[in-house]
Design a protein around this motif. Sequence first.
Motif, mmCIF file in Angstrom:
data_model
loop_
_atom_site.group_PDB
_atom_site.id
_atom_site.type_symbol
_atom_site.label_atom_id
_atom_site.label_comp_id
_atom_site.label_asym_id
_atom_site.label_seq_id
_atom_site.Cartn_x
_atom_site.Cartn_y
_atom_site.Cartn_z
ATOM 1 N N THR A 110 0.837 -1.194 0.000
ATOM 2 C CA THR A 110 0.000 0.000 0.000
ATOM 3 C C THR A 110 0.875 1.248 0.000
ATOM 4 O O THR A 110 1.903 1.280 0.684
ATOM 5 C CB THR A 110 -0.914 0.013 1.248
ATOM 6 N N ILE A 111 0.450 2.260 -0.750
ATOM 7 C CA ILE A 111 1.088 3.574 -0.746
ATOM 8 C C ILE A 111 0.045 4.562 -0.248
ATOM 9 O O ILE A 111 -1.055 4.628 -0.796
ATOM 10 C CB ILE A 111 1.557 3.977 -2.153
ATOM 11 N N THR A 112 0.389 5.309 0.798
ATOM 12 C CA THR A 112 -0.530 6.292 1.357
ATOM 13 C C THR A 112 0.102 7.677 1.297
ATOM 14 O O THR A 112 1.192 7.889 1.829
ATOM 15 C CB THR A 112 -0.884 5.952 2.819
ATOM 16 N N LEU A 113 -0.590 8.593 0.633
ATOM 17 C CA LEU A 113 -0.171 9.996 0.574
ATOM 18 C C LEU A 113 -1.082 10.747 1.543
ATOM 19 O O LEU A 113 -2.238 11.018 1.240
ATOM 20 C CB LEU A 113 -0.295 10.527 -0.851
ATOM 21 N N ASN A 114 -0.550 11.047 2.742
ATOM 22 C CA ASN A 114 -1.376 11.490 3.868
ATOM 23 C C ASN A 114 -1.535 13.005 4.017
ATOM 24 O O ASN A 114 -1.933 13.484 5.063
ATOM 25 C CB ASN A 114 -0.837 10.902 5.167
ATOM 26 N N ARG A 115 -1.171 13.782 2.994
ATOM 27 C CA ARG A 115 -1.329 15.237 3.005
ATOM 28 C C ARG A 115 -0.252 15.942 3.810
ATOM 29 O O ARG A 115 -0.318 17.135 4.009
ATOM 30 C CB ARG A 115 -2.705 15.676 3.530
ATOM 31 N N SER A 116 0.726 15.204 4.288
ATOM 32 C CA SER A 116 1.803 15.866 5.028
ATOM 33 C C SER A 116 3.108 15.104 4.846
ATOM 34 O O SER A 116 3.812 15.328 3.883
ATOM 35 C CB SER A 116 1.436 16.049 6.505
ATOM 36 N N THR A 117 3.426 14.185 5.727
ATOM 37 C CA THR A 117 4.747 13.553 5.757
ATOM 38 C C THR A 117 4.976 12.484 4.693
ATOM 39 O O THR A 117 6.104 12.043 4.504
ATOM 40 C CB THR A 117 5.012 12.938 7.135
ATOM 41 N N THR A 118 3.936 12.047 3.978
ATOM 42 C CA THR A 118 4.120 11.021 2.941
ATOM 43 C C THR A 118 3.692 11.473 1.546
ATOM 44 O O THR A 118 3.863 10.727 0.596
ATOM 45 C CB THR A 118 3.364 9.713 3.290
ATOM 46 N N GLY A 119 3.128 12.653 1.407
ATOM 47 C CA GLY A 119 2.760 13.145 0.086
ATOM 48 C C GLY A 119 1.374 13.740 0.002
ATOM 49 O O GLY A 119 0.712 13.925 1.010
ATOM 50 N N SER A 120 0.948 14.055 -1.218
ATOM 51 C CA SER A 120 -0.269 14.805 -1.541
ATOM 52 C C SER A 120 -0.141 16.231 -1.012
ATOM 53 O O SER A 120 -1.027 16.773 -0.387
ATOM 54 C CB SER A 120 -1.553 14.161 -1.035
ATOM 55 N N VAL A 121 1.034 16.827 -1.307
ATOM 56 C CA VAL A 121 1.329 18.189 -0.886
ATOM 57 C C VAL A 121 1.424 19.121 -2.095
ATOM 58 O O VAL A 121 1.160 20.305 -1.990
ATOM 59 C CB VAL A 121 2.649 18.216 -0.068
ATOM 60 N N VAL A 122 1.785 18.569 -3.260
ATOM 61 C CA VAL A 122 1.961 19.356 -4.471
ATOM 62 C C VAL A 122 1.234 18.656 -5.623
ATOM 63 O O VAL A 122 1.421 17.459 -5.846
ATOM 64 C CB VAL A 122 3.461 19.496 -4.826
ATOM 65 N N VAL A 123 0.406 19.404 -6.339
ATOM 66 C CA VAL A 123 -0.225 18.848 -7.532
ATOM 67 C C VAL A 123 0.889 18.466 -8.508
ATOM 68 O O VAL A 123 1.850 19.199 -8.696
ATOM 69 C CB VAL A 123 -1.185 19.881 -8.166
ATOM 70 N N GLY A 124 0.774 17.283 -9.094
ATOM 71 C CA GLY A 124 1.762 16.802 -10.043
ATOM 72 C C GLY A 124 2.644 15.695 -9.503
ATOM 73 O O GLY A 124 3.454 15.136 -10.244
ATOM 74 N N GLU A 125 2.512 15.356 -8.228
ATOM 75 C CA GLU A 125 3.259 14.207 -7.714
ATOM 76 C C GLU A 125 2.875 13.002 -8.567
ATOM 77 O O GLU A 125 1.734 12.862 -8.988
ATOM 78 C CB GLU A 125 2.906 13.946 -6.249
ATOM 79 N N VAL A 126 3.842 12.120 -8.840
ATOM 80 C CA VAL A 126 3.589 11.013 -9.767
ATOM 81 C C VAL A 126 4.148 9.707 -9.218
ATOM 82 O O VAL A 126 5.224 9.679 -8.616
ATOM 83 C CB VAL A 126 4.171 11.310 -11.171
ATOM 84 N N ILE A 127 3.392 8.636 -9.428
ATOM 85 C CA ILE A 127 3.814 7.289 -9.043
ATOM 86 C C ILE A 127 3.482 6.357 -10.202
ATOM 87 O O ILE A 127 2.341 6.351 -10.690
ATOM 88 C CB ILE A 127 3.106 6.819 -7.757
ATOM 89 N N ARG A 128 4.482 5.590 -10.654
ATOM 90 C CA ARG A 128 4.274 4.606 -11.720
ATOM 91 C C ARG A 128 4.426 3.216 -11.117
ATOM 92 O O ARG A 128 5.396 2.935 -10.413
ATOM 93 C CB ARG A 128 5.288 4.797 -12.841
ATOM 94 N N ILE A 129 3.490 2.354 -11.454
ATOM 95 C CA ILE A 129 3.486 0.998 -10.927
ATOM 96 C C ILE A 129 3.358 0.039 -12.104
ATOM 97 O O ILE A 129 2.434 0.158 -12.907
ATOM 98 C CB ILE A 129 2.331 0.796 -9.922
ATOM 99 N N THR A 130 4.309 -0.908 -12.201
ATOM 100 C CA THR A 130 4.337 -1.853 -13.315
ATOM 101 C C THR A 130 4.168 -3.272 -12.787
ATOM 102 O O THR A 130 4.817 -3.676 -11.821
ATOM 103 C CB THR A 130 5.668 -1.739 -14.087
ATOM 104 N N ASP A 131 3.304 -4.032 -13.445
ATOM 105 C CA ASP A 131 3.047 -5.439 -13.128
ATOM 106 C C ASP A 131 4.193 -6.262 -13.727
ATOM 107 O O ASP A 131 4.225 -6.502 -14.927
ATOM 108 C CB ASP A 131 1.697 -5.823 -13.732
#
Length: 157
Positions: A110-131
């Motif tokens: 699981t990836i959690t962007l919690n609005r502070s210490t782990t992310g979701s602070v700047v529009v444009g953050e990006v995560i790519r996940i490949t199977d």
Amino acid sequence: MSRPVITRLGVIEGVPADFVAVGSALALSQNRHANRTMLLNTAAGSTATLPAATGSGFTYTFIVSVLATSNSHVIKVANASDAMQGSIFTRDDTADNAMAFFATAGTSDTITLNRSTTGSVVVGEVIRITDIAANRYQVEGFTATTGAPVTPFSAAV
């Protein structure tokens, strides 16, 4: 501001076809979402659940298009057998803009962007996940944090 209109095919008017609005929650499928970009697009947080990892080689890209102001943006695997490997780089919002690197643990799912210490602070953050294999996803990403960053990875599924 008008609300987006969802067509019969599930495409949202005003959102390019290669983009998918996650909304509050979306269970991704290979047929509909593989090799497309998912927008984490709700102020109340978006939760995206990946399809079961099979080694298909498909990539799912996630972009923070709306900052969560309550709850978190979450990306997680579909089942307890799947796990993530890889890493996310982040920068904090302090005066030195320090960079941090977080690698997955063997059980991360699981990836959690919690609005502070782990992310979701700047529009444009990006995560790519490949199977990349049965039960295995490869993760790479760039996020921003407030204050001292901590890992966005956990074993929650």
